[in-house]
Design a protein around this motif. Structure first.
Motif: not given
Length: 273
Positions: A102-109, A126-129, A134-142, A267-273
């Motif tokens: 929620d915090l990460l998506h709130g910042l992205l908003r 491990p939870v942060i990882h 998941a956020l990188r796969r969704e948006t490409g953001l690292v 962002t990672v080249p070729g990722s989402a977003g």
């Protein structure tokens, strides 16, 4: 921080003041810590130490030309071995993940795409990882995680060769850092004298392990005492001076990393977003 404002904490700014700072695409520092047993000689809230360091990193980053702001610290970490200790407050892995998402998506908003997690609790790793992946796969953001105490340990080890016995939970690097930045809290507790707990009449020798004839046997229990060997070694050798030196090096490294994040694509080249 804006060019005319001394404030680096989001909680100190008005919404319009921060809105004006968005044009510089600032880096947001998200401190994460814990509230748990750190031995009978140190305060439980290492999130407060992380918060102090986060503010210093933000100020130093601004001096390097990288605008940075500190989000409110999350004071509770993922429950591990100290949920049963008096005063220990923690979140389940599932709850922590939900809050972090929620915090990460709130910042992205708010179009804040430069985020650095300043982690101060091993149980969070491990939870942060998982959340960041998941956020990188969704948006490409690292979103990188700058593990404060892991970096601090590396910086401290370089300054005390042969001092490995001093490192561990309730010991270094937090002891000297707390002496430097929150000395009154350490002084008020006194010398660590509490003995470790036991299971089956066997002494606890680590996180969830007991010593049986020199062998380390895992036991699925929480306990309210931390291993003494590292604490005693750190107590004998830790110092305010060392803490000041390592804190300064930690802030410098953190600020340089923030500056790197500010000037580089996140962002990672070729990722989402």
């Amino acid at each position: 921080m804006t060019d005319s404002s001394p404030f680096v904490r989001l909680g100190d700014l008005t919404a319009p003041a921060f809105a004006s700072a968005l044009a510089r695409n600032p880096v947001i520092l998200l401190p994460l810590g814990s509230h748990e047993d750190h031995g009978p000689h140190q305060p439980m809230g290492d999130y407060l130490l992380a918060d102090l360091i986060a503010e210093r990193i933000a100020r130093r980053a601004h001096e390097l030309g990288a605008p940075a702001f500190v989000a409110p610290s999350l004071p509770y970490g993922v429950a591990d071995y100290f949920g049963s200790s008096p005063g220990g407050l923690a979140l389940s892995a599932e709850s922590f993940r939900s809050v972090l998402d929620d915090l990460l998506h709130g910042l992205l908003r708010h179009r804040l795409t430069r985020i650095v997690i300043l982690n101060a609790h091993g149980g969070n790793v491990p939870v942060i990882h998982q959340a960041a992946l998941a956020l990188r796969r969704e948006t490409g953001l690292v979103v990188p995680s700058f593990y404060l105490w892991k970096v601090a340990r590396q910086l401290m080890e370089a300054r005390i060769p042969g001092g490995q016995a001093r490192f561990g939970h309730g010991a270094e690097p937090l002891l000297s850092l707390n002496l430097a930045l929150r000395g009154a809290c350490v002084a008020a507790q006194g010398e660590p004298a509490r003995a470790p707990g036991s299971v089956f009449g066997l002494p606890m020798s680590g996180f969830g392990t007991v010593n049986f004839e020199g062998l380390q046997i895992e036991v699925p229990v929480e306990f309210d005492a931390v291993p003494r060997e590292a604490i005693e070694a750190a107590w004998a050798e830790g110092s305010t001076e060392l803490g000041v030196e390592v804190a300064e090096a930690l802030v410098q490294a953190g600020a340089r990393f923030v500056a790197q994040v500010h000037t580089s694509p996140g962002t990672v080249p070729g990722s989402a977003g």
